[in-house]
Design a protein around this motif. Structure first.
Motif, short mmCIF file in Angstrom:
data_model
loop_
_atom_site.label_atom_id
_atom_site.label_comp_id
_atom_site.label_asym_id
_atom_site.label_seq_id
_atom_site.Cartn_x
_atom_site.Cartn_y
_atom_site.Cartn_z
N GLY A 168 0.81 -1.21 0.00
CA GLY A 168 0.00 0.00 0.00
C GLY A 168 0.85 1.26 0.00
N SER A 169 0.35 2.33 -0.60
CA SER A 169 1.08 3.58 -0.71
C SER A 169 0.72 4.52 0.43
CB SER A 169 0.76 4.27 -2.04
OG SER A 169 1.22 5.60 -2.05
N LEU A 170 1.69 4.82 1.29
CA LEU A 170 1.46 5.75 2.38
C LEU A 170 1.11 7.13 1.86
CD1 LEU A 170 1.46 6.44 5.39
CD2 LEU A 170 3.95 6.72 5.25
N GLU A 171 1.76 7.54 0.80
CA GLU A 171 1.49 8.87 0.23
C GLU A 171 0.05 8.99 -0.22
OE1 GLU A 171 3.28 11.99 -3.10
OE2 GLU A 171 3.93 9.87 -3.12
N LYS A 172 -0.46 7.98 -0.92
CA LYS A 172 -1.83 8.02 -1.41
C LYS A 172 -2.84 7.94 -0.27
CE LYS A 172 -1.20 8.40 -5.83
NZ LYS A 172 -1.63 9.64 -6.53
N VAL A 173 -2.53 7.15 0.74
CA VAL A 173 -3.41 7.07 1.90
C VAL A 173 -3.53 8.44 2.57
CG1 VAL A 173 -3.62 6.15 4.25
CG2 VAL A 173 -3.07 4.62 2.36
N ALA A 174 -2.39 9.11 2.77
CA ALA A 174 -2.41 10.42 3.40
C ALA A 174 -3.12 11.45 2.53
CB ALA A 174 -0.98 10.88 3.69
N GLU A 175 -2.84 11.42 1.25
CA GLU A 175 -3.44 12.38 0.33
C GLU A 175 -4.96 12.28 0.29
OE1 GLU A 175 -3.53 13.27 -4.51
OE2 GLU A 175 -1.97 11.98 -3.65
N ASN A 176 -5.45 11.05 0.28
CA ASN A 176 -6.89 10.84 0.10
C ASN A 176 -7.66 10.62 1.39
OD1 ASN A 176 -6.74 10.93 -2.77
ND2 ASN A 176 -5.97 8.85 -2.78
N GLY A 177 -6.92 10.29 2.49
CA GLY A 177 -7.62 9.89 3.70
C GLY A 177 -7.47 10.79 4.91
N MET A 178 -6.50 11.70 4.88
CA MET A 178 -6.26 12.52 6.07
C MET A 178 -7.33 13.61 6.20
SD MET A 178 -2.65 14.29 7.26
CE MET A 178 -1.80 12.70 7.24
N ALA A 199 10.67 1.70 11.50
CA ALA A 199 9.63 2.54 12.09
C ALA A 199 9.99 4.01 11.96
CB ALA A 199 9.44 2.17 13.56
N LYS A 200 11.23 4.34 12.17
CA LYS A 200 11.68 5.72 12.06
C LYS A 200 11.52 6.24 10.64
CE LYS A 200 15.55 8.74 13.40
NZ LYS A 200 15.78 9.46 12.13
N ALA A 201 11.82 5.40 9.66
CA ALA A 201 11.67 5.81 8.26
C ALA A 201 10.21 6.14 7.93
CB ALA A 201 12.19 4.72 7.34
N LEU A 202 9.29 5.32 8.42
CA LEU A 202 7.86 5.59 8.20
C LEU A 202 7.43 6.85 8.94
CD1 LEU A 202 6.18 2.06 8.29
CD2 LEU A 202 6.18 3.67 6.38
N GLN A 203 7.89 7.01 10.18
CA GLN A 203 7.54 8.21 10.95
C GLN A 203 8.01 9.47 10.25
OE1 GLN A 203 10.08 10.17 12.98
NE2 GLN A 203 8.42 11.67 13.10
N GLU A 204 9.21 9.45 9.70
CA GLU A 204 9.74 10.63 9.02
C GLU A 204 8.93 10.97 7.77
OE1 GLU A 204 13.81 9.52 8.45
OE2 GLU A 204 14.44 10.31 10.41
N GLU A 205 8.47 9.94 7.06
CA GLU A 205 7.60 10.18 5.91
C GLU A 205 6.25 10.72 6.37
OE1 GLU A 205 5.79 7.89 1.96
OE2 GLU A 205 7.04 6.78 3.38
N MET A 206 5.74 10.18 7.46
CA MET A 206 4.45 10.65 7.99
C MET A 206 4.53 12.11 8.42
SD MET A 206 3.21 7.30 10.15
CE MET A 206 2.56 5.86 9.31
N ALA A 207 5.65 12.51 8.99
CA ALA A 207 5.82 13.90 9.43
C ALA A 207 5.66 14.87 8.25
CB ALA A 207 7.19 14.08 10.09
N ILE A 208 6.13 14.46 7.09
CA ILE A 208 5.99 15.29 5.89
C ILE A 208 4.52 15.48 5.53
CG2 ILE A 208 6.44 15.36 3.40
CD1 ILE A 208 9.06 13.81 3.99
N TYR A 209 3.76 14.38 5.58
CA TYR A 209 2.35 14.46 5.20
C TYR A 209 1.53 15.20 6.24
CZ TYR A 209 3.99 10.86 2.00
OH TYR A 209 4.71 10.16 1.06
N LEU A 210 1.88 15.08 7.50
CA LEU A 210 1.17 15.83 8.54
C LEU A 210 1.38 17.32 8.36
CD1 LEU A 210 1.94 13.58 11.64
CD2 LEU A 210 -0.34 14.11 10.74
N GLU A 211 2.58 17.71 8.02
CA GLU A 211 2.86 19.13 7.79
C GLU A 211 2.15 19.61 6.52
OE1 GLU A 211 6.64 22.22 7.32
OE2 GLU A 211 7.00 20.10 7.71
N ARG A 212 2.05 18.75 5.53
CA ARG A 212 1.46 19.13 4.25
C ARG A 212 -0.06 19.27 4.34
NH1 ARG A 212 2.82 15.14 -0.54
NH2 ARG A 212 4.90 15.89 0.02
N TYR A 213 -0.71 18.38 5.07
CA TYR A 213 -2.18 18.32 5.01
C TYR A 213 -2.89 18.85 6.25
CZ TYR A 213 -1.28 15.40 0.93
OH TYR A 213 -0.86 14.93 -0.29
N LEU A 214 -2.18 19.04 7.37
CA LEU A 214 -2.86 19.57 8.56
C LEU A 214 -2.65 21.08 8.68
CD1 LEU A 214 -2.34 16.99 11.46
CD2 LEU A 214 -4.27 17.29 9.92
#
Length: 271
Positions: free
Chosen positions: A215-225, A256-271
């Protein structure tokens, strides 16, 4: 754990990661097998390595049930070891007639003190309601899953441009509030996240399938956040089995750290 506390953890850690503790005695590193409780020793090391990057842990109950009484003891020790500020999910997929569901709720919410439990909706309201009688506890209702068999029922056309999975989400909104009801939506269905959000714009979604399942974390964040994140994205095998050697915990922490760092980008982008 209530909604505000969960969102606070997401903001503090800049993460919406859930680590799945799908601990298989046949897959853990061989050097742990001589310990008194190999399952717990494995989980303990994984928790120590990942707790700074995750906001939730999700033990899949089948992996513990399969070991009998010893497995339940390992699960109890694991649950007690998880820091109090981290959300816990009993991935049990329970759901039966009311009195039976009431006992399942007692087992996981009172006896083991999980914050939430996954529940199957097939038997309807009276099989789900008993889980909703607890303050600051959550039902995570199976909504739209990623497995091939999901097409057997979930995508059945009910007429008026409504699929069964959409009816499940709508009914769940009638049974529980946004402060006590979440939904399972598979990450490999990321292209359908927008349709999911049309039905449940404000609920939290538990999203398995990122990592080993593709699954694509980027697409999940883009469409689901949504405006309070509204996502708990689970990774199991991609983290806990990042290595099968003596460095398994270190590699799990790195994953886990790699995923968290990617998530931080999407949180800043979409929140």
């Amino acid at each position: 754990m209530n909604r505000a506390t969960l969102f606070e953890q997401i903001q503090q850690k800049k993460s919406f990661l859930c680590v799945g503790l799908d601990t298989d005695i046949k897959k853990i590193p061989a050097h742990l097998l001589d310990s008194e409780d190999p399952i717990f020793e494995f989980n303990k090391a994984i928790i120590d390595a990942t707790k700074d990057f995750t906001v939730a842990y999700k033990p899949n109950i089948a992996f513990y049930e399969s070991l009998g009484a010893e497995g339940w003891r390992s699960l109890e020790k694991t649950l007690n070891y998880i820091p109090e500020n981290i959300f816990t999910i009993a991935d049990a997929k329970r759901g039966d007639i009311g009195n039976t569901s009431g006992l399942y709720a007692r087992a996981f919410f009172e006896n083991m003190a999980f914050d939430s439990i996954t529940v199957a909706p097939y038997m309807g309201e009276d099989s789900v309601k008993p889980f909703l009688q607890y303050d600051n506890k959550w039902v995570i209702l199976l909504g739209l899953t990623s497995n091939q068999g999901s097409f057997d029922f979930q995508h059945c056309d009910l007429g008026k441009n409504e699929a069964l999975w959409q009816r499940v989400l709508k009914k769940g909104k009638e049974w529980g509030t946004e402060d006590q009801m979440m939904y399972v939506v598979g990450a490999t269905r990321a292209d359908m996240m927008k349709k999911v959000r049309e039905v449940v714009p404000n609920h939290f979604l538990l999203v398995p399938g990122v990592g080993a399942q593709g699954g694509s974390l980027e697409k999940v964040a883009e469409n689901g956040m949504n405006d309070h994140c509204g996502l708990l994205v689970n990774s199991s095998r991609g983290i806990i089995y990042a290595s099968n050697g003596t460095d398994f915990a270190e590699k799990a922490g790195e994953a886990a750290k790699a995923l968290q760092e990617e998530m931080a980008i999407y949180l800043e982008r979409y929140l």
